[in-house]
Design a protein around this motif. Sequence first.
Motif, short mmCIF file in Angstrom:
data_model
loop_
_atom_site.label_atom_id
_atom_site.label_comp_id
_atom_site.label_asym_id
_atom_site.label_seq_id
_atom_site.Cartn_x
_atom_site.Cartn_y
_atom_site.Cartn_z
N UNK A 1 0.82 -1.22 0.00
CA UNK A 1 0.00 0.00 0.00
C UNK A 1 0.85 1.27 0.00
N UNK A 2 2.12 1.13 -0.36
CA UNK A 2 3.03 2.28 -0.40
C UNK A 2 3.66 2.38 -1.77
N UNK A 3 3.53 3.53 -2.40
CA UNK A 3 3.97 3.67 -3.78
C UNK A 3 5.44 3.99 -3.93
N UNK A 4 6.04 4.63 -2.95
CA UNK A 4 7.46 4.94 -3.01
C UNK A 4 8.12 4.47 -1.72
N UNK A 5 9.22 3.72 -1.85
CA UNK A 5 9.93 3.22 -0.69
C UNK A 5 11.25 3.95 -0.49
N UNK A 6 11.58 4.22 0.77
CA UNK A 6 12.87 4.84 1.07
C UNK A 6 13.08 4.83 2.58
N UNK B 1 17.16 -12.95 10.34
CA UNK B 1 15.72 -13.13 10.40
C UNK B 1 15.06 -13.18 9.03
N UNK B 2 15.87 -13.24 7.97
CA UNK B 2 15.34 -13.27 6.61
C UNK B 2 16.32 -14.01 5.71
N UNK B 3 15.84 -14.38 4.52
CA UNK B 3 16.68 -15.07 3.55
C UNK B 3 16.98 -14.20 2.33
N UNK B 4 15.95 -13.49 1.86
CA UNK B 4 16.07 -12.71 0.63
C UNK B 4 15.64 -11.27 0.91
N UNK B 5 16.30 -10.31 0.28
CA UNK B 5 15.94 -8.89 0.40
C UNK B 5 15.41 -8.43 -0.95
N UNK B 6 14.25 -7.77 -0.93
CA UNK B 6 13.72 -7.19 -2.16
C UNK B 6 13.12 -5.83 -1.83
N UNK B 7 13.81 -4.76 -2.25
CA UNK B 7 13.36 -3.39 -2.01
C UNK B 7 13.03 -2.76 -3.35
N UNK B 8 11.77 -2.39 -3.53
CA UNK B 8 11.33 -1.90 -4.83
C UNK B 8 10.73 -0.49 -4.72
N UNK B 9 10.25 0.00 -5.86
CA UNK B 9 9.62 1.32 -5.97
C UNK B 9 10.54 2.43 -5.46
N UNK B 10 11.77 2.41 -5.95
CA UNK B 10 12.76 3.41 -5.55
C UNK B 10 12.79 4.54 -6.58
N UNK B 11 12.49 5.74 -6.14
CA UNK B 11 12.60 6.91 -7.01
C UNK B 11 14.07 7.14 -7.37
N UNK B 12 14.31 7.85 -8.47
CA UNK B 12 15.71 8.10 -8.87
C UNK B 12 16.54 8.77 -7.78
N UNK B 13 15.93 9.57 -6.91
CA UNK B 13 16.68 10.24 -5.86
C UNK B 13 16.51 9.58 -4.48
N UNK B 14 16.04 8.34 -4.45
CA UNK B 14 15.86 7.64 -3.18
C UNK B 14 17.19 7.48 -2.45
N UNK B 15 17.20 7.77 -1.16
CA UNK B 15 18.43 7.70 -0.39
C UNK B 15 19.02 6.30 -0.33
N UNK B 16 18.17 5.26 -0.28
CA UNK B 16 18.68 3.90 -0.14
C UNK B 16 19.38 3.40 -1.40
N UNK B 17 19.25 4.13 -2.49
CA UNK B 17 19.99 3.71 -3.69
C UNK B 17 21.50 3.76 -3.44
N UNK B 18 21.92 4.56 -2.44
CA UNK B 18 23.33 4.62 -2.10
C UNK B 18 23.85 3.32 -1.48
#
Length: 376
Positions: free
Chosen positions: A99-104, A128-145
């Motif tokens: 339910x969230x369109x942009x993640x960061x 506590x997890x096996x796989x990481x999947x982070x999507x819906x990243x805007x071009x200026x999203x901080x986590x892209x770093x």
Amino acid sequence: MNAPFVLAIPRTRTFEVVTSAARLAEIAPAWAALWQRAGGLVFQHPDWIAAWWRTTPHQQRRTLRIGLAWNGDRLDGVIALATFKRSGIRILEWAAKDHSDYGDALVAPDSDPHVISRLWQHVFDQGGFDLVYLNRLLPDAGVRGLLDPASHLRPNHRSEISYRVVGPWQSGAEWFETLSKKARQNYRRGRKFMEEGGAVRFRLLGADDPREPVLARVAVLKRLWLARHGRASDLFDEGSPVLAALVSVLAELGLLRIFVLELDDTIIAVSINFEQLGTMMAFVTTYDPEYERASPGMVLMMDYIQWSLDHGLAKVDFLCGGEDFKRRFATQSARLSSMIGARGLRGHLAALADRVVHVTESWRAQPQPKAQTSDE
């Protein structure tokens, strides 16, 4: 007179991973203060995450994994994550992802620029997890770093599109006149067709107007649309509290804007929007298929775009989704990227399987060379 003596006490950087609703409630005030300082979107607000967690129908398959970076008693960074178990694989993804369109992440503007990379490393080490999947990243999203071999994250092949209306117009009427002749005619034709059946009214729902009947109408219309297209969403399930909980968060933060198109006393199109950072954002839109010939959804969209421009907003953001009706009116688009990572043998095998499937599908989608005949 002597100047007052100030004792400088250095703050201590600590990291934490929140896994319970009780702890989420405790740190909500500090999180909300960080959200305000960082200028975050509502999708990163603690109340949005709490509303989702409280109402999600799949809580037994999920765990909260919200990373916090503390600077003494001040919160300087948040990565709001949660796991979802699918086919035995624990996938770490954005909390409230569906339910969230942009993640960061959220980062205090005056904090250490490396705080998020250090926080992410802490979250990763806690496991506590096996796989990481982070999507819906805007071009200026901080986590892209974080896209670095040392962070265990790499780009993923999946992407989405986001369309916006941005331009130099000073009014809604000025924008309307820049549209093609066909678009203007379709708008006028749609309104005329509806007016043959009664009085048509476009309006912004007032703060004192009851929201419950409108949300119930939205859910009914959305279920009709989903059934026609073979899709499902727990946001609109009969009796589901999710939509009302998220809309309440928008209202409590003063961001909610619900636009309706009515024919006499019947709502035939609705757009649940929110206004933030000088932008009108379209969260949920729907229309009554009984009036599809008049394109009430298109008429409502053109009405709220004009309303937004008339009220000094610089942008209308249709959020995620490459639907054709968005593309037709958009003057700008953004490609939303994703990244993937793995932890442990099971996670690396799942990431490898994902890559193999993608490569195979990409190969099959390529045009194959024409087979030569015996004469050739």
